[in-house]
Design a protein around this motif. Structure first.
Motif, PDB file in Angstrom:
ATOM      1  N   ILE A  91      45.274  38.247  46.345  1.00  0.00           N
ATOM      2  CA  ILE A  91      45.488  39.658  47.291  1.00  0.00           C
ATOM      3  C   ILE A  91      44.354  40.083  47.731  1.00  0.00           C
ATOM      4  N   LEU A  92      44.456  40.666  49.126  1.00  0.00           N
ATOM      5  CA  LEU A  92      43.581  40.387  50.428  1.00  0.00           C
ATOM      6  C   LEU A  92      43.906  41.510  50.933  1.00  0.00           C
ATOM      7  N   ASP A  93      42.584  41.978  51.632  1.00  0.00           N
ATOM      8  CA  ASP A  93      42.886  43.415  52.409  1.00  0.00           C
ATOM      9  C   ASP A  93      43.074  43.065  53.561  1.00  0.00           C
ATOM     10  N   ARG A  94      42.980  43.829  54.890  1.00  0.00           N
ATOM     11  CA  ARG A  94      43.883  43.757  55.977  1.00  0.00           C
ATOM     12  C   ARG A  94      42.631  42.978  56.396  1.00  0.00           C
ATOM     13  N   ASN A  95      41.586  42.298  56.251  1.00  0.00           N
ATOM     14  CA  ASN A  95      40.728  41.484  56.947  1.00  0.00           C
ATOM     15  C   ASN A  95      40.634  40.216  56.501  1.00  0.00           C
ATOM     16  N   ARG A  96      41.752  40.366  55.561  1.00  0.00           N
ATOM     17  CA  ARG A  96      41.810  39.110  54.748  1.00  0.00           C
ATOM     18  C   ARG A  96      41.209  38.514  54.064  1.00  0.00           C
ATOM     19  N   ASN A  97      40.251  39.081  53.976  1.00  0.00           N
ATOM     20  CA  ASN A  97      39.407  39.275  52.407  1.00  0.00           C
ATOM     21  C   ASN A  97      39.774  38.947  51.392  1.00  0.00           C
ATOM     22  N   LEU A  99      40.332  40.126  47.357  1.00  0.00           N
ATOM     23  CA  LEU A  99      39.552  40.870  46.226  1.00  0.00           C
ATOM     24  C   LEU A  99      39.685  40.714  45.105  1.00  0.00           C
ATOM     25  N   SER A 100      39.284  41.054  44.105  1.00  0.00           N
ATOM     26  CA  SER A 100      38.519  40.529  42.934  1.00  0.00           C
ATOM     27  C   SER A 100      40.183  41.389  42.287  1.00  0.00           C
ATOM     28  N   VAL A 101      40.653  41.810  42.668  1.00  0.00           N
ATOM     29  CA  VAL A 101      42.166  42.255  41.545  1.00  0.00           C
ATOM     30  C   VAL A 101      43.194  41.405  41.621  1.00  0.00           C
ATOM     31  N   PRO A 102      43.234  41.024  40.209  1.00  0.00           N
ATOM     32  CA  PRO A 102      44.133  39.158  40.030  1.00  0.00           C
ATOM     33  C   PRO A 102      45.830  39.699  40.263  1.00  0.00           C
ATOM     34  N   ALA A 103      46.055  38.775  40.845  1.00  0.00           N
ATOM     35  CA  ALA A 103      47.270  38.787  40.603  1.00  0.00           C
ATOM     36  C   ALA A 103      48.077  37.595  39.487  1.00  0.00           C
ATOM     37  N   ALA A 125      46.817  49.778  40.713  1.00  0.00           N
ATOM     38  CA  ALA A 125      45.779  50.960  40.021  1.00  0.00           C
ATOM     39  C   ALA A 125      44.586  50.901  40.566  1.00  0.00           C
ATOM     40  N   PRO A 126      44.116  50.062  40.955  1.00  0.00           N
ATOM     41  CA  PRO A 126      42.772  49.846  41.665  1.00  0.00           C
ATOM     42  C   PRO A 126      42.498  49.854  43.230  1.00  0.00           C
ATOM     43  N   PHE A 127      43.666  50.419  43.864  1.00  0.00           N
ATOM     44  CA  PHE A 127      43.293  49.908  45.299  1.00  0.00           C
ATOM     45  C   PHE A 127      43.697  51.770  45.678  1.00  0.00           C
TER      46      PHE A 127
END
Length: 151
Positions: A91-97, A99-103, A125-127
């Motif tokens: 899972i990536l943020d808007r800057n394509r970094n 995230l530590s949240v697993p998929a 939930a963590p977002f």
């Protein structure tokens, strides 16, 4: 002018698609529309089908075309694949970094037996509210599916 079935194969290229919807109430009336469609070369990993589960759906997932999700929702993506290589997702943020949240990634066979589905499941939930994407990689193939968490 030809009609296609769901099992027909279409070559990559640019096409004009014309749709006619006859009226059941009036034989002389019909709706028509046309669109330009560009098909890319076939890929072993298809585009994602988005599913939602949350307060509005109860315990089941419902397919959705709306990429807006609430934090109380679960997001599930399914991508058709013909490749045997295991898939990974992040899972990536808007800057394509990343995230530590697993998929969570799993696979399931399609009932047709012709291909399998890569299934990606994520709890939102963590977002914080904002724009995100799920990047699915299988071998050299990569698919990015954008979604938004709304308040």
């Amino acid at each position: 002018s030809s009609q296609l079935t769901e099992t027909d194969v279409i070559d990559a290229g640019e096409y004009a698609v014309r749709i006619r919807l006859p009226s059941e109430a009036d034989e002389k009336s019909e709706l028509t529309d046309s669109a330009r469609v560009v098909l890319r070369e076939a890929s072993a990993l298809g585009e994602a089908v988005m599913w939602r589960r949350g307060l509005s759906t109860g315990p089941r997932y419902l397919r959705t075309a709306d990429p807006r999700f609430m934090r109380s929702d679960r997001l599930k993506l399914e991508l058709a694949t013909s490749a045997a290589t295991p898939a990974k997702a992040r899972i990536l943020d808007r800057n394509r970094n990343e995230l530590s949240v697993p998929a969570q990634v799993s696979e399931r066979p399609d009932p047709s037996g012709d291909f399998r589905w890569v299934v990606v499941d994520a709890t939102l939930a963590p977002f914080a509210a904002g724009d995100y994407s799920v990047e699915v990689t299988q071998g050299k193939e990569k698919r990015l599916t954008e979604f938004r968490v709304v308040p």
